[in-house]
Design a protein around this motif. Sequence first.
Motif, PDB file in Angstrom:
ATOM      1  N   VAL A  29      -6.192   9.716  11.856  1.00  0.00           N
ATOM      2  CA  VAL A  29      -7.137   9.983  10.765  1.00  0.00           C
ATOM      3  C   VAL A  29      -8.379  10.624  11.355  1.00  0.00           C
ATOM      4  O   VAL A  29      -8.850  10.226  12.416  1.00  0.00           O
ATOM      5  CB  VAL A  29      -7.545   8.669  10.049  1.00  0.00           C
ATOM      6  N   LYS A  30      -8.885  11.641  10.676  1.00  0.00           N
ATOM      7  CA  LYS A  30     -10.119  12.294  11.149  1.00  0.00           C
ATOM      8  C   LYS A  30     -11.158  12.243  10.041  1.00  0.00           C
ATOM      9  O   LYS A  30     -10.814  12.170   8.859  1.00  0.00           O
ATOM     10  CB  LYS A  30      -9.820  13.773  11.421  1.00  0.00           C
ATOM     11  N   ALA A  56      -6.065   3.378  -1.159  1.00  0.00           N
ATOM     12  CA  ALA A  56      -5.822   4.309  -0.049  1.00  0.00           C
ATOM     13  C   ALA A  56      -6.950   4.227   0.977  1.00  0.00           C
ATOM     14  O   ALA A  56      -6.710   4.153   2.188  1.00  0.00           O
ATOM     15  CB  ALA A  56      -5.690   5.733  -0.573  1.00  0.00           C
ATOM     16  N   ALA A  57      -8.187   4.202   0.489  1.00  0.00           N
ATOM     17  CA  ALA A  57      -9.335   4.123   1.396  1.00  0.00           C
ATOM     18  C   ALA A  57      -9.271   2.837   2.204  1.00  0.00           C
ATOM     19  O   ALA A  57      -9.522   2.834   3.415  1.00  0.00           O
ATOM     20  CB  ALA A  57     -10.636   4.191   0.598  1.00  0.00           C
ATOM     21  N   GLY A  58      -8.911   1.757   1.510  1.00  0.00           N
ATOM     22  CA  GLY A  58      -8.786   0.462   2.182  1.00  0.00           C
ATOM     23  C   GLY A  58      -7.707   0.482   3.249  1.00  0.00           C
ATOM     24  O   GLY A  58      -7.923   0.024   4.377  1.00  0.00           O
ATOM     25  N   TYR A  62     -11.356   2.794   5.533  1.00  0.00           N
ATOM     26  CA  TYR A  62     -12.589   3.495   5.202  1.00  0.00           C
ATOM     27  C   TYR A  62     -13.148   3.077   3.845  1.00  0.00           C
ATOM     28  O   TYR A  62     -13.964   3.782   3.259  1.00  0.00           O
ATOM     29  CB  TYR A  62     -12.355   5.021   5.215  1.00  0.00           C
ATOM     30  N   ARG A  63     -12.678   1.938   3.354  1.00  0.00           N
ATOM     31  CA  ARG A  63     -13.158   1.554   2.014  1.00  0.00           C
ATOM     32  C   ARG A  63     -14.641   1.215   2.017  1.00  0.00           C
ATOM     33  O   ARG A  63     -15.365   1.523   1.081  1.00  0.00           O
ATOM     34  CB  ARG A  63     -12.355   0.373   1.482  1.00  0.00           C
ATOM     35  N   VAL A  87     -15.196   9.451   1.050  1.00  0.00           N
ATOM     36  CA  VAL A  87     -13.822   8.955   0.985  1.00  0.00           C
ATOM     37  C   VAL A  87     -12.866   9.988   0.375  1.00  0.00           C
ATOM     38  O   VAL A  87     -11.729  10.143   0.806  1.00  0.00           O
ATOM     39  CB  VAL A  87     -13.846   7.624   0.188  1.00  0.00           C
ATOM     40  N   LEU A  88     -13.363  10.741  -0.596  1.00  0.00           N
ATOM     41  CA  LEU A  88     -12.513  11.740  -1.264  1.00  0.00           C
ATOM     42  C   LEU A  88     -12.267  12.972  -0.417  1.00  0.00           C
ATOM     43  O   LEU A  88     -11.189  13.553  -0.442  1.00  0.00           O
ATOM     44  CB  LEU A  88     -13.186  12.228  -2.555  1.00  0.00           C
TER      45      LEU A  88
END
Lengths: 123, 208
Positions: A29-30, A56-58, A62-63, A87-88
């Motif tokens: 993930v970047k 998805a963020a969780g 990155y949530r 996050v988006l």
Amino acid sequence: MKLLTHNMLTSHVKGVTKGYPLLIKATEVKVNQLDFNPQFVSRMIPKLEWGALVQAAGDLGYRQDLPGELVVDYEQNEEFLKKVHRVLLEVEVMEGSLKCPESGREFPITKGIPNMLLNEDEA
Amino acid sequence: MKLKELESCLQQVDTFEEPKILLEQYPTSPHIAARMLYTIHNTFGDIDGKLVADLGCGCGVLSLGASMLDAGLSVGFDIDSDALDIFRRNADEFEISNLDMIQCDLCCLNAEVYARKFDTVIMNPPFGTKHNQGIDMTFLRAGLTMAETAVYSLHKTSTREHIQKKAKDWGVKMEVVAELRYDLPASYKFHKKKSVDIQVDFLRLFKA
């Protein structure tokens, strides 16, 4: 693959009735900086499946403190919009896969590109 | 960004190394791409701060251009890994981050799942000359489902009336934004001439 894009992706494997949301399994993930445009983020929010975004963020870690439900009057809430922006648009899955919640079929993600092509017998 | 600047930037975009004839892989020239994008941006305001889809993006010249014109996000859709590889390389070289890509088959796509998610759809679709007749209309139909505001596309002028009729059936309006001469340099072994000019319409389709 950004989470805005992920939020739109579904599985079309033959026979699947609800191939959404796709479960992200990320090996790389970047986070890429992108200019913040509050109007753009604000306009994208109603198009989203909010629950799927938060999930998805969780899953990617990155949530942070993104709420489980949309805040009221988010259009004026710059702090909130900045969190959503990150996050988006800034978190990107470079390597990994997307798993169909119904069939278990995995769609690979390579160099940030999800491969949604189906085999002949799946189409 | 001025038109000349945009065209100049797009000239740096790498295109197909070994184009696949069955997929009708032809790059959109920087000249045409710049003019298309500039019009969409300047005349119609459909790029800046918008969510843009590029159907059949190939090596990404239209998506990259849209991103350069400050699209909120440009998302390219293509079936071919090799083209997307080159697109990825281009994006990295230009250090453009408001870009994303999806590998999929637009002919099998259930466009409904993307219904009206994008503000704008842009494309230079395959024309349907290699055993895939009607593919241009498939792309157009998908684009219309996916777009909230408008679809911008290139089609052979010879198909204008046919598209006009289809547009009516689909309940959308069609505008010929410009007539272009698409200069196709010889790119396949079977091409006998050095280049050909194809009369092409730059179309804008939108819901009435």
